[in-house]
Design a protein around this motif. Structure first.
Motif, short mmCIF file in Angstrom:
data_model
loop_
_atom_site.label_atom_id
_atom_site.label_comp_id
_atom_site.label_asym_id
_atom_site.label_seq_id
_atom_site.Cartn_x
_atom_site.Cartn_y
_atom_site.Cartn_z
N GLU A 57 -4.75 -5.54 1.71
CA GLU A 57 -3.70 -6.49 2.05
C GLU A 57 -4.20 -7.49 3.08
OE1 GLU A 57 0.98 -6.65 3.51
OE2 GLU A 57 -0.14 -4.77 3.61
N GLU A 58 -3.80 -8.75 2.92
CA GLU A 58 -4.10 -9.81 3.88
C GLU A 58 -2.86 -10.66 4.08
OE1 GLU A 58 -7.55 -12.10 2.88
OE2 GLU A 58 -8.81 -10.34 2.53
N GLU A 59 -2.13 -10.39 5.14
CA GLU A 59 -0.95 -11.18 5.52
C GLU A 59 0.05 -11.31 4.38
OE1 GLU A 59 -1.60 -14.40 8.53
OE2 GLU A 59 -3.61 -14.38 7.64
N GLY A 60 0.36 -10.17 3.77
CA GLY A 60 1.35 -10.14 2.71
C GLY A 60 0.80 -10.37 1.32
N PRO A 88 7.48 -10.57 0.19
CA PRO A 88 6.48 -10.65 1.26
C PRO A 88 5.48 -9.50 1.32
CG PRO A 88 8.62 -10.07 2.17
CD PRO A 88 8.84 -10.39 0.73
N ASP A 89 5.80 -8.35 0.73
CA ASP A 89 4.83 -7.24 0.75
C ASP A 89 5.31 -6.13 -0.17
OD1 ASP A 89 6.64 -5.49 2.30
OD2 ASP A 89 6.10 -6.74 4.02
N ALA A 90 4.47 -5.11 -0.34
CA ALA A 90 4.77 -4.03 -1.28
C ALA A 90 5.97 -3.20 -0.84
CB ALA A 90 3.54 -3.14 -1.45
N SER A 91 6.14 -3.03 0.46
CA SER A 91 7.28 -2.24 0.94
C SER A 91 8.60 -2.92 0.59
CB SER A 91 7.18 -2.02 2.46
OG SER A 91 7.25 -3.25 3.15
#
Length: 418
Positions: A57-60, A88-91
């Motif tokens: 990951e790199e900043e989303g 914005p991200d996997a979570s």
């Protein structure tokens, strides 16, 4: 810095998608095309999300070689309207999947799930997860927002002002969409909706944006046109090439006017197939302006033909995937991405790279705008033709790829909605 992005694709976990749509193949194709940031597509599907999570990951964003993936998904609402969501991200993808789960029967099976929610409810949950949301291929007759709704507020209700982008789709461009007044403050996205990593599918439409770095927040700021970030170019199909551009029968593809469609009560008199209203005619019904009214923030739109298709046309091949076409494609893109070859590379350098004379003439004809389009409709793509070189040279005025002027409000004729 300027980056090219294609933010709407699909994985092999969506229906009717190539089994080759794996992250490694997508990254390889994106690098060949010259696109830096690619949407993952299908990020709510548990197996696809698991593969995405395996990338650093790199900043989303998630990195694979030189390519960065931004988490994205297309969903279908209860009225069949499709929406594109950027996360914005996997979570946050997991959070959204959990929120959608009680409202879907195929979230675990299909990368493009159907939800028993309306557009406003989908937007609520996507925005709560920190995402961006907007209509996918907004004008197409089967699943586009404007096929079922007359306005953003009709679809998204109180969330209409929080919709940051409109995806144009293959059958529309900036000139089409900027005839609708409510879209003047929205960012237009031109994405491929690719179901295959082939070079004539992936990034056949793309966006160029000015950002300060590569991160989800930078892309979000560019879409929202904040802090000097923003789109600098849309690139994509000639609208007529889209398979839903004209009103046509979905069985025999005979084209009709909207008046004829009504006269025949929506049924083709030749084969009794369903006549579907095309994008060009739908926009004509919705339009506030007789001519496009481009706001000052709107970037130019370049009509592209994938390089492999130009080569096939120039050499007289029926398919862009033949060995002869691919040999020329590899010669031209050996040291340069496809987008650069199409728009920037000197023609003399192409000859040195081993390109055949017919191919070079085809690329020049494309750059000069000497393209004939036989419009598609009813589910069949339109056809592109490059006229003879002599005919092209006789033309007194050649159209530039970058011909684009923001409108002067006073010269626009406004017409009431029907």
């Amino acid at each position: 810095m300027l980056v090219n992005l294609d933010l709407h694709i699909h994985s092999r976990y969506s229906m009717a998608v190539s089994a080759d749509m794996e992250l490694a193949q997508i990254a390889r194709g994106a690098a060949k095309k010259g696109v830096k940031i690619v949407g993952t597509g299908d990020c709510l599907h548990p197996l696809w999300l698991k593969s995405i999570r395996e990338l650093p990951e790199e900043e989303g964003l998630r990195r694979l070689g030189d390519i960065l993936f931004l988490l994205s998904v297309e969903v279908e609402d209860a009225e069949r309207v499709h929406h594109l969501i950027l996360l914005p991200d996997a979570s946050k993808a997991e959070e959204l999947a959990e929120a959608f789960s009680p409202h879907s029967g195929n979230l675990q099976q299909d990368g493009r799930p159907r939800l028993h929610l309306n557009g406003a409810q989908i937007a609520d949950l996507a925005l709560e997860a920190g995402g961006l949301v907007g209509p996918a291929h907004a004008f197409t007759p089967w699943t586009g927002m404007y096929a079922y709704h007359r306005s953003l507020s009709d679809c998204y209700q109180e969330n209409a002002d929080r919709i940051d982008f409109i995806e144009l789709g293959l059958s529309a461009d900036t000139d089409y969409a900027d005839r609708i007044a409510e879209l003047s403050d929205k960012t237009f996205l031109s994405n491929s909706d690719a179901h295959s990593p082939r070079t004539n599918k992936l990034a056949r439409e793309f966006n160029q944006m000015r950002v300060e770095g590569c991160s989800f927040q930078e892309v979000a700021s560019a879409i929202r046109r904040e802090k000097g970030r923003g789109p600098t170019l849309n690139a994509g199909f000639f609208p007529g090439e889209g398979k839903y551009n004209r009103t046509a029968c979905t069985r025999c593809f005979q084209q009709y006017s909207p008046v004829q469609k009504d006269e025949f009560m929506g049924r083709c008199p030749h084969c009794r197939g369903l006549i579907k209203l095309g994008v060009a005619d739908r926009i004509g019904l919705l339009a506030d302006y007789e001519l496009p009214c481009h706001p000052p923030h709107r970037p130019p739109y370049i009509h592209l033909i994938p390089l492999a298709e130009i080569i096939a046309l120039a050499l007289g091949h029926k398919s862009p995937m033949t060995a002869g076409v691919q040999k020329q494609y590899e010669a031209l893109t050996g040291d340069m991405a496809e987008i650069e070859v199409l728009l920037i590379e000197e023609l003399e350098a192409m000859e040195s790279a081993g390109a055949e004379a017919e191919v070079i003439r085809g690329i020049e004809a494309f750059r000069r705008g000497c393209v004939e389009v036989l419009p598609g409709g009813g589910g069949r793509y339109g056809q592109i033709r490059l006229p003879a070189w002599k005919k092209m040279r006789r033309e007194k005025k050649q159209r530039s790829l970058f011909d684009f002027q923001p409108c002067e409000e006073e010269v626009i004729t406004k017409s009431p909605r029907r």
